[in-house]
Design a protein around this motif. Structure first.
Motif, PDB file in Angstrom:
ATOM      1  N   ASP A  43       0.843  -1.220  -0.095  1.00 19.98           N
ATOM      2  CA  ASP A  43       0.030  -0.107  -0.130  1.00 19.98           C
ATOM      3  C   ASP A  43       0.652   1.175   0.124  1.00 19.98           C
ATOM      4  OD1 ASP A  43      -2.566  -1.195   2.215  1.00 19.98           O
ATOM      5  OD2 ASP A  43      -2.249  -1.471   0.159  1.00 19.98           O
ATOM      6  N   THR A  44       0.138   2.332  -0.551  1.00 19.22           N
ATOM      7  CA  THR A  44       0.880   3.813  -0.282  1.00 19.22           C
ATOM      8  C   THR A  44       0.269   4.196   1.001  1.00 19.22           C
ATOM      9  OG1 THR A  44       0.815   3.717  -2.881  1.00 19.22           O
ATOM     10  CG2 THR A  44       0.839   5.886  -1.292  1.00 19.22           C
ATOM     11  N   HIS A  45       1.141   4.549   2.089  1.00 15.73           N
ATOM     12  CA  HIS A  45       0.626   4.960   3.192  1.00 15.73           C
ATOM     13  C   HIS A  45       0.867   6.400   3.447  1.00 15.73           C
ATOM     14  CE1 HIS A  45      -0.043   4.151   7.571  1.00 15.73           C
ATOM     15  NE2 HIS A  45       0.513   5.255   7.704  1.00 15.73           N
ATOM     16  N   ALA A  46       0.116   7.033   4.007  1.00 15.28           N
ATOM     17  CA  ALA A  46      -0.047   8.580   4.233  1.00 15.28           C
ATOM     18  C   ALA A  46       0.117   8.676   5.649  1.00 15.28           C
ATOM     19  CB  ALA A  46      -1.190   9.263   3.370  1.00 15.28           C
ATOM     20  N   ASP A  47       0.991   9.053   6.337  1.00 20.23           N
ATOM     21  CA  ASP A  47       1.043   9.159   7.806  1.00 20.23           C
ATOM     22  C   ASP A  47       0.151  10.103   8.166  1.00 20.23           C
ATOM     23  OD1 ASP A  47       3.022   7.516   8.126  1.00 20.23           O
ATOM     24  OD2 ASP A  47       4.693   9.001   8.003  1.00 20.23           O
ATOM     25  N   ASP A  48      -0.261  11.404   7.425  1.00 18.70           N
ATOM     26  CA  ASP A  48      -1.058  12.214   7.945  1.00 18.70           C
ATOM     27  C   ASP A  48      -2.719  11.803   8.101  1.00 18.70           C
ATOM     28  OD1 ASP A  48      -0.813  12.170   4.983  1.00 18.70           O
ATOM     29  OD2 ASP A  48      -1.779  13.980   4.656  1.00 18.70           O
ATOM     30  N   LEU A  49      -2.788  10.561   7.458  1.00 19.79           N
ATOM     31  CA  LEU A  49      -4.229   9.920   7.568  1.00 19.79           C
ATOM     32  C   LEU A  49      -4.494   9.165   8.832  1.00 19.79           C
ATOM     33  CD1 LEU A  49      -4.690   8.576   3.932  1.00 19.79           C
ATOM     34  CD2 LEU A  49      -5.799  10.370   4.911  1.00 19.79           C
ATOM     35  N   ASP A  50      -3.352   8.859   9.606  1.00 20.06           N
ATOM     36  CA  ASP A  50      -3.517   7.848  10.806  1.00 20.06           C
ATOM     37  C   ASP A  50      -4.558   8.678  11.740  1.00 20.06           C
ATOM     38  OD1 ASP A  50      -1.720   6.054   9.886  1.00 20.06           O
ATOM     39  OD2 ASP A  50      -0.026   7.003  11.089  1.00 20.06           O
ATOM     40  N   ASP A  51      -4.242   9.978  12.135  1.00 18.18           N
ATOM     41  CA  ASP A  51      -5.067  10.575  13.072  1.00 18.18           C
ATOM     42  C   ASP A  51      -6.487  10.678  12.494  1.00 18.18           C
ATOM     43  OD1 ASP A  51      -3.327  10.780  14.968  1.00 18.18           O
ATOM     44  OD2 ASP A  51      -2.594  12.749  14.168  1.00 18.18           O
ATOM     45  N   LEU A  52      -6.505  11.063  11.097  1.00 16.92           N
ATOM     46  CA  LEU A  52      -8.120  11.278  10.526  1.00 16.92           C
ATOM     47  C   LEU A  52      -8.706   9.751  10.573  1.00 16.92           C
ATOM     48  CD1 LEU A  52      -9.888  12.617   8.973  1.00 16.92           C
ATOM     49  CD2 LEU A  52      -8.658  12.000   6.682  1.00 16.92           C
ATOM     50  N   CYS A  53      -7.950   8.792  10.337  1.00 12.57           N
ATOM     51  CA  CYS A  53      -8.617   7.379  10.102  1.00 12.57           C
ATOM     52  C   CYS A  53      -9.190   7.010  11.824  1.00 12.57           C
ATOM     53  CB  CYS A  53      -7.634   6.459   9.721  1.00 12.57           C
ATOM     54  SG  CYS A  53      -8.247   4.686   9.629  1.00 12.57           S
ATOM     55  N   LEU A  54      -8.311   7.216  12.674  1.00  9.87           N
ATOM     56  CA  LEU A  54      -8.704   7.066  13.953  1.00  9.87           C
ATOM     57  C   LEU A  54      -9.937   7.967  14.564  1.00  9.87           C
ATOM     58  CD1 LEU A  54      -5.365   6.798  15.766  1.00  9.87           C
ATOM     59  CD2 LEU A  54      -6.734   4.990  15.343  1.00  9.87           C
ATOM     60  N   LYS A  55     -10.219   9.115  13.939  1.00  8.49           N
ATOM     61  CA  LYS A  55     -11.199   9.984  14.187  1.00  8.49           C
ATOM     62  C   LYS A  55     -12.440   9.667  13.520  1.00  8.49           C
ATOM     63  CE  LYS A  55      -8.454  13.961  15.237  1.00  8.49           C
ATOM     64  NZ  LYS A  55      -8.118  15.366  14.751  1.00  8.49           N
ATOM     65  N   LEU A  56     -12.462   9.066  12.353  1.00 13.49           N
ATOM     66  CA  LEU A  56     -13.331   8.589  11.571  1.00 13.49           C
ATOM     67  C   LEU A  56     -13.990   7.310  12.184  1.00 13.49           C
ATOM     68  CD1 LEU A  56     -12.131   9.245   7.784  1.00 13.49           C
ATOM     69  CD2 LEU A  56     -14.093  10.242   8.863  1.00 13.49           C
ATOM     70  N   ALA A  57     -12.960   6.498  12.484  1.00 18.15           N
ATOM     71  CA  ALA A  57     -13.469   5.204  13.156  1.00 18.15           C
ATOM     72  C   ALA A  57     -14.238   5.476  14.472  1.00 18.15           C
ATOM     73  CB  ALA A  57     -12.324   4.387  13.367  1.00 18.15           C
ATOM     74  N   ALA A  58     -13.930   6.546  15.283  1.00 18.55           N
ATOM     75  CA  ALA A  58     -14.536   6.681  16.412  1.00 18.55           C
ATOM     76  C   ALA A  58     -15.844   7.408  16.260  1.00 18.55           C
ATOM     77  CB  ALA A  58     -13.505   7.680  17.318  1.00 18.55           C
ATOM     78  N   THR A  59     -15.998   8.086  15.283  1.00 19.29           N
ATOM     79  CA  THR A  59     -17.328   8.946  14.921  1.00 19.29           C
ATOM     80  C   THR A  59     -18.258   7.741  14.300  1.00 19.29           C
ATOM     81  OG1 THR A  59     -16.009  10.880  14.309  1.00 19.29           O
ATOM     82  CG2 THR A  59     -18.259  10.378  13.411  1.00 19.29           C
ATOM     83  N   LEU A  60     -17.855   6.930  13.465  1.00 22.07           N
ATOM     84  CA  LEU A  60     -18.705   5.788  12.887  1.00 22.07           C
ATOM     85  C   LEU A  60     -18.961   4.686  13.806  1.00 22.07           C
ATOM     86  CD1 LEU A  60     -17.222   5.908   9.346  1.00 22.07           C
ATOM     87  CD2 LEU A  60     -19.463   6.877   9.971  1.00 22.07           C
ATOM     88  N   TYR A  61     -18.115   4.506  14.493  1.00 19.88           N
ATOM     89  CA  TYR A  61     -18.202   3.360  15.452  1.00 19.88           C
ATOM     90  C   TYR A  61     -17.828   3.668  16.675  1.00 19.88           C
ATOM     91  CZ  TYR A  61     -18.579   0.930  10.936  1.00 19.88           C
ATOM     92  OH  TYR A  61     -18.660   0.777   9.630  1.00 19.88           O
ATOM     93  N   PRO A  62     -18.457   4.496  17.617  1.00 25.68           N
ATOM     94  CA  PRO A  62     -17.987   4.970  18.792  1.00 25.68           C
ATOM     95  C   PRO A  62     -17.779   3.877  19.903  1.00 25.68           C
ATOM     96  CG  PRO A  62     -20.409   5.776  18.411  1.00 25.68           C
ATOM     97  CD  PRO A  62     -19.887   4.743  17.031  1.00 25.68           C
ATOM     98  N   ARG A  63     -18.381   2.959  19.942  1.00 20.34           N
ATOM     99  CA  ARG A  63     -18.285   1.870  20.847  1.00 20.34           C
ATOM    100  C   ARG A  63     -17.060   0.804  20.529  1.00 20.34           C
ATOM    101  NH1 ARG A  63     -23.786   1.964  20.112  1.00 20.34           N
ATOM    102  NH2 ARG A  63     -24.952   3.166  21.443  1.00 20.34           N
ATOM    103  N   GLN A  64     -16.620   0.915  19.342  1.00 17.60           N
ATOM    104  CA  GLN A  64     -15.515   0.055  19.022  1.00 17.60           C
ATOM    105  C   GLN A  64     -14.090   0.251  19.339  1.00 17.60           C
ATOM    106  OE1 GLN A  64     -16.528  -2.995  17.598  1.00 17.60           O
ATOM    107  NE2 GLN A  64     -14.335  -3.315  17.942  1.00 17.60           N
ATOM    108  N   THR A  65     -13.392  -0.269  19.712  1.00 20.48           N
ATOM    109  CA  THR A  65     -11.865   0.074  19.941  1.00 20.48           C
ATOM    110  C   THR A  65     -11.173  -0.174  18.696  1.00 20.48           C
ATOM    111  OG1 THR A  65     -12.054  -0.356  22.152  1.00 20.48           O
ATOM    112  CG2 THR A  65      -9.972  -0.372  21.511  1.00 20.48           C
ATOM    113  N   VAL A  66     -10.061   0.610  18.331  1.00 18.27           N
ATOM    114  CA  VAL A  66      -9.339   0.796  17.219  1.00 18.27           C
ATOM    115  C   VAL A  66      -7.908   0.387  17.715  1.00 18.27           C
ATOM    116  CG1 VAL A  66      -8.597   1.460  15.174  1.00 18.27           C
ATOM    117  CG2 VAL A  66     -11.039   2.005  15.881  1.00 18.27           C
TER     118      VAL A  66
END
Length: 130
Positions: A43-66
């Protein structure tokens, strides 16, 4: 997505996110993106997406740990199990990663990627420069 992003005012780029336990779905999502938050080798990994990914996951699945390093969600699909585990047939590295990282089919990976809006009509209307 054609209807949503086909409007002339639609953005040229957008963030695509998805949760899956299926390597085929992962490969399809990855193919739409120019960079993806992922630990899978090709994959092409973009470090700047790490925090965004975690925020999106927390928003969409608030009860799920990532899990931050792998973006794995343990037990995301509860008691739902595969009868036959899916494989890509074309991406053995992805199949291997899924088998090693989420051997329990109740687990899932959450991904975010940057994609170009290929459905947008506004780019065709823009004047060319240079």
């Amino acid at each position: 997505m054609t209807a949503e992003f086909g409007h002339p005012a639609a953005p040229a780029d957008f963030c695509l996110c998805w949760r899956t336990r299926n390597p085929v779905i992962y490969v399809l999502g990855r193919a739409q993106c120019r960079s993806v938050v992922s630990a899978i080798s090709d994959d092409t990994h973009a470090d700047d997406l790490d925090d965004l990914c975690l925020k999106l996951a927390a928003t969409l699945y608030p009860r799920q740990t990532v899990e931050k390093t792998t973006m794995v969600m343990r037990g995301a699909y509860g008691r739902l199990r595969y009868r036959d585990e899916p494989t890509t047939q074309t991406s053995p590295d992805v199949d291997r990663w899924f088998a090693q990282t989420i051997p329990n089919s109740a687990d899932a990976v959450f991904r975010a990627g940057l994609a170009s809006n290929r459905w947008s009509r506004h780019r065709a209307a823009l004047p060319r420069t240079g």
